[in-house]
Design a protein around this motif. Structure first.
Motif, mmCIF file in Angstrom:
data_model
loop_
_atom_site.group_PDB
_atom_site.id
_atom_site.type_symbol
_atom_site.label_atom_id
_atom_site.label_comp_id
_atom_site.label_asym_id
_atom_site.label_seq_id
_atom_site.Cartn_x
_atom_site.Cartn_y
_atom_site.Cartn_z
ATOM 1 N N THR A 116 46.557 35.076 37.369
ATOM 2 C CA THR A 116 46.168 36.443 37.009
ATOM 3 C C THR A 116 44.674 36.555 36.729
ATOM 4 O OG1 THR A 116 46.844 36.009 34.727
ATOM 5 C CG2 THR A 116 48.424 37.119 36.125
ATOM 6 N N SER A 129 42.924 36.545 40.050
ATOM 7 C CA SER A 129 43.244 37.824 40.706
ATOM 8 C C SER A 129 42.376 38.948 40.161
ATOM 9 C CB SER A 129 44.724 38.164 40.497
ATOM 10 O OG SER A 129 45.534 37.207 41.128
ATOM 11 N N MET A 130 42.124 38.936 38.850
ATOM 12 C CA MET A 130 41.265 39.951 38.236
ATOM 13 C C MET A 130 39.848 39.874 38.818
ATOM 14 S SD MET A 130 40.263 40.346 34.215
ATOM 15 C CE MET A 130 39.345 38.802 34.200
ATOM 16 N N TRP A 131 39.319 38.660 38.950
ATOM 17 C CA TRP A 131 37.983 38.478 39.530
ATOM 18 C C TRP A 131 37.952 38.975 40.979
ATOM 19 C CZ3 TRP A 131 33.494 35.339 38.094
ATOM 20 C CH2 TRP A 131 33.475 34.991 36.743
ATOM 21 N N MET A 132 38.988 38.677 41.731
ATOM 22 C CA MET A 132 38.998 39.066 43.140
ATOM 23 C C MET A 132 39.153 40.575 43.305
ATOM 24 S SD MET A 132 38.337 36.335 44.703
ATOM 25 C CE MET A 132 37.476 35.772 43.227
ATOM 26 N N ARG A 133 39.966 41.210 42.455
ATOM 27 C CA ARG A 133 40.082 42.678 42.502
ATOM 28 C C ARG A 133 38.724 43.321 42.223
ATOM 29 N NH1 ARG A 133 45.005 41.770 39.931
ATOM 30 N NH2 ARG A 133 44.099 42.236 37.907
ATOM 31 N N ASP A 134 38.011 42.788 41.243
ATOM 32 C CA ASP A 134 36.686 43.301 40.910
ATOM 33 C C ASP A 134 35.733 43.135 42.093
ATOM 34 O OD1 ASP A 134 34.805 44.301 38.748
ATOM 35 O OD2 ASP A 134 33.790 42.444 39.358
ATOM 36 N N VAL A 139 36.537 43.019 45.288
ATOM 37 C CA VAL A 139 36.937 43.965 46.336
ATOM 38 C C VAL A 139 36.475 45.377 45.983
ATOM 39 C CG1 VAL A 139 38.923 45.069 47.450
ATOM 40 C CG2 VAL A 139 38.883 42.587 47.160
ATOM 41 N N ILE A 140 36.716 45.799 44.748
ATOM 42 C CA ILE A 140 36.323 47.148 44.309
ATOM 43 C C ILE A 140 34.821 47.349 44.458
ATOM 44 C CG2 ILE A 140 36.087 48.625 42.253
ATOM 45 C CD1 ILE A 140 38.859 47.477 41.378
ATOM 46 N N ASN A 141 34.040 46.294 44.184
ATOM 47 C CA ASN A 141 32.579 46.388 44.247
ATOM 48 C C ASN A 141 32.012 45.941 45.592
ATOM 49 O OD1 ASN A 141 31.663 47.304 41.488
ATOM 50 N ND2 ASN A 141 33.050 45.631 40.960
ATOM 51 N N ASN A 142 32.886 45.798 46.601
ATOM 52 C CA ASN A 142 32.466 45.405 47.947
ATOM 53 C C ASN A 142 31.568 44.165 47.905
ATOM 54 O OD1 ASN A 142 32.503 45.671 50.727
ATOM 55 N ND2 ASN A 142 30.657 46.934 50.772
ATOM 56 N N VAL A 147 32.873 40.664 48.218
ATOM 57 C CA VAL A 147 33.658 39.472 48.538
ATOM 58 C C VAL A 147 32.790 38.580 49.427
ATOM 59 C CG1 VAL A 147 35.753 38.580 49.607
ATOM 60 C CG2 VAL A 147 35.814 40.761 48.373
#
Length: 200
Positions: free
Chosen positions: A129, A132-137, A139-142, A144
């Motif tokens: 988790t 996953s939080m780091w990766m969602r952030d 993605v949201i901030n373009n 990756v």
């Protein structure tokens, strides 16, 4: 009691050894020292390894003598995960230092995100988790990164490296973890990907 704690740590060590042995296809014929401390304060005062240990350091695997050094945490789950993480490093060192076409200098070919990310992935699993939080952030901030960008200091090697290995293993299978790791130690990341996956 101390005897119960020691038995628990010994059992966890054996379980992790069995798990990691399957991934690395490697066996330790000599004993690998494990040094445990009752608390983080005692761990920070160790002379088993060189240098200062920060408050955020959960454990250390010393490469030359391949000693695993860590404290017993207040939370069993955290202690077990850190032990698993550090034992990945023990296998990583052992595999490269004792390899038929690798040596200690080969470690320089391995990016930090690959080494630390693998230790996180193999001790936490495919889904974490926190990662996953780091990766969602990201993605949201373009933001990756590609594999080349992972080696810059902008991207935290533990989280992004774990995400890489979760993706890699989920796509190609755990059986290619060891070949990619060893090919990178021998030839560097770019050549290793070509050799392991047949692509750039």
């Amino acid at each position: 009691t101390n005897k119960q704690v020691i038995n628990r740590m010994a059992n966890w060590s054996e379980e992790w050894y069995d798990n990691h042995q399957k991934i690395f296809r490697d066996t330790f014929y000599a004993r690998n020292p494990l040094i445990f401390y009752n608390s983080h304060a005692e761990f920070q005062q160790t002379n088993a390894i060189y240098g200062d240990i920060g408050i955020g350091t959960g454990g250390v695997t010393e490469g030359f003598k391949n000693r695993v050094v860590l404290p017993y945490s207040m939370i069993n789950q955290q202690t077990q995960q850190v032990l698993g993480h550090e034992l990945v490093h023990a296998f990583q060192y052992h595999k490269v230092i004792n390899g038929d076409s690798t040596n200690l200098e080969s470690l320089a070919n391995l990016p930090l995100w690959m080494v630390e990310g693998m230790a996180e992935y193999l001790s936490l699993g495919h889904i974490d988790t926190y990662t996953s939080m780091w990766m969602r952030d990201a993605v949201i901030n373009n933001d990756v990164p590609n594999v080349k960008k992972l080696s810059t200091y902008k991207y935290f090697p533990y989280r992004y490296g774990e995400a890489f290995w979760a993706f890699f293993s989920g796509t190609y299978g755990d059986y290619l973890v060891e070949p990619l790791y060893m090919n990178t130690a021998k030839y560097g990341m770019e050549e290793a990907v070509k050799m392991t996956l047949g692509m750039k």
